[in-house]
Design an enzyme around this catalytic site. Structure first.
Site, PDB file in Angstrom:
ATOM      1  N   VAL A  32     145.994  37.778 125.323  1.00 53.92           N
ATOM      2  CA  VAL A  32     147.347  37.523 125.741  1.00 53.92           C
ATOM      3  C   VAL A  32     148.288  37.264 124.389  1.00 53.92           C
ATOM      4  CG1 VAL A  32     147.192  35.071 126.056  1.00 53.92           C
ATOM      5  CG2 VAL A  32     149.016  36.181 127.264  1.00 53.92           C
ATOM      6  N   ASP A  33     147.576  36.700 123.163  1.00 48.65           N
ATOM      7  CA  ASP A  33     147.979  36.472 122.021  1.00 48.65           C
ATOM      8  C   ASP A  33     148.509  37.810 121.524  1.00 48.65           C
ATOM      9  OD1 ASP A  33     148.686  35.189 119.510  1.00 48.65           O
ATOM     10  OD2 ASP A  33     146.818  34.758 119.245  1.00 48.65           O
ATOM     11  N   SER A  48     142.693  29.214 127.500  1.00 52.72           N
ATOM     12  CA  SER A  48     141.441  28.972 127.226  1.00 52.72           C
ATOM     13  C   SER A  48     140.505  29.881 128.247  1.00 52.72           C
ATOM     14  CB  SER A  48     140.975  27.580 127.255  1.00 52.72           C
ATOM     15  OG  SER A  48     141.499  26.966 125.842  1.00 52.72           O
ATOM     16  N   ASP A  80     152.620  40.695 134.007  1.00 49.19           N
ATOM     17  CA  ASP A  80     152.308  40.723 132.328  1.00 49.19           C
ATOM     18  C   ASP A  80     153.406  39.790 131.938  1.00 49.19           C
ATOM     19  OD1 ASP A  80     153.049  41.608 129.819  1.00 49.19           O
ATOM     20  OD2 ASP A  80     152.885  43.492 130.222  1.00 49.19           O
ATOM     21  N   ILE A  81     152.714  38.550 131.204  1.00 47.59           N
ATOM     22  CA  ILE A  81     153.821  37.841 130.840  1.00 47.59           C
ATOM     23  C   ILE A  81     154.844  38.064 129.877  1.00 47.59           C
ATOM     24  CG2 ILE A  81     152.257  36.919 128.814  1.00 47.59           C
ATOM     25  CD1 ILE A  81     152.846  33.923 129.931  1.00 47.59           C
ATOM     26  N   TYR A 130     137.687  31.997 124.938  1.00 44.33           N
ATOM     27  CA  TYR A 130     137.597  30.521 124.833  1.00 44.33           C
ATOM     28  C   TYR A 130     136.524  30.274 125.830  1.00 44.33           C
ATOM     29  CZ  TYR A 130     140.443  30.154 120.791  1.00 44.33           C
ATOM     30  OH  TYR A 130     141.463  30.413 119.286  1.00 44.33           O
ATOM     31  N   GLY A 136     140.021  33.094 128.625  1.00 42.95           N
ATOM     32  CA  GLY A 136     139.456  34.433 128.262  1.00 42.95           C
ATOM     33  C   GLY A 136     138.318  34.165 127.331  1.00 42.95           C
TER      34      GLY A 136
END
Length: 166
Positions: free
Chosen positions: A33-34, A117, A10-11, A121, A119
């Site tokens: 993630v955003d 990009s 988990d970032i 995207y 996910g």
């Protein structure tokens, strides 16, 4: 030369100088993630992003990390993948370079990246990871010592490790 580490995790939990947010152009939060970064950092992150007036694809902007263990969040909108023939590889490479430049400018020694990009995207994982690793590997770092590629799942972890071996 920058040390590269590839992990699954988990970032938002990483104690690094900066984490990279695979943001949308508004910088006002989103999914994946955003959304996770915005939730973990707290409402202050959104308030810090509003005056930035968004960000172009391939560029990056920096904010404090607020409630995250990371000191900074570097926000970069990656390209939406169409077919690889509309500048997507160059834009994705520019995302990584722009983030690394901001990390250097802010004295960061450690930076963690998600799979930008990859996910919603729709960027093909193998192509995206090759760009990510190649860009970091050839980056002329001054103070940056370590880059962590933080993978959300085991499949992405395998793709990154395979790309790194090449």
């Amino acid at each position: 030369m920058v040390e590269i580490e590839i992990i699954q995790g988990d970032i938002t939990k990483l104690a690094v100088d900066a984490i990279v947010n695979a943001a949308n152009c508004s910088l006002l939060g989103g999914g994946g993630v955003d959304g996770a970064i915005h939730r973990a950092a707290g409402p202050e992150l959104l308030q810090a992003c509003i005056p930035l007036n968004g960000c172009e694809t391939g560029k990056a902007k920096i904010t404090p990390g607020f409630r995250l263990p990371a000191k900074f969040v570097i926000h970069t909108p990656g390209p939406i993948y169409r077919d690889g023939l509309h500048g997507e590889p160059e834009l994705l490479e520019s995302c990584y370079k722009s983030c690394l430049d901001l990390a250097e400018e802010n004295g960061c020694e450690t930076v963690a990246f998600p799979a930008i990009s990859c996910g919603v995207y729709g960027y093909p994982w193998e192509a995206a990871t090759e760009i990510a690793i190649r860009t970091v590997d050839k980056y002329p770092a001054k103070c940056l010592k370590k880059v962590v590629f933080c993978c959300f799942g085991e499949q992405m972890l395998k793709v990154y490790r395979d790309a790194y071996r090449k």
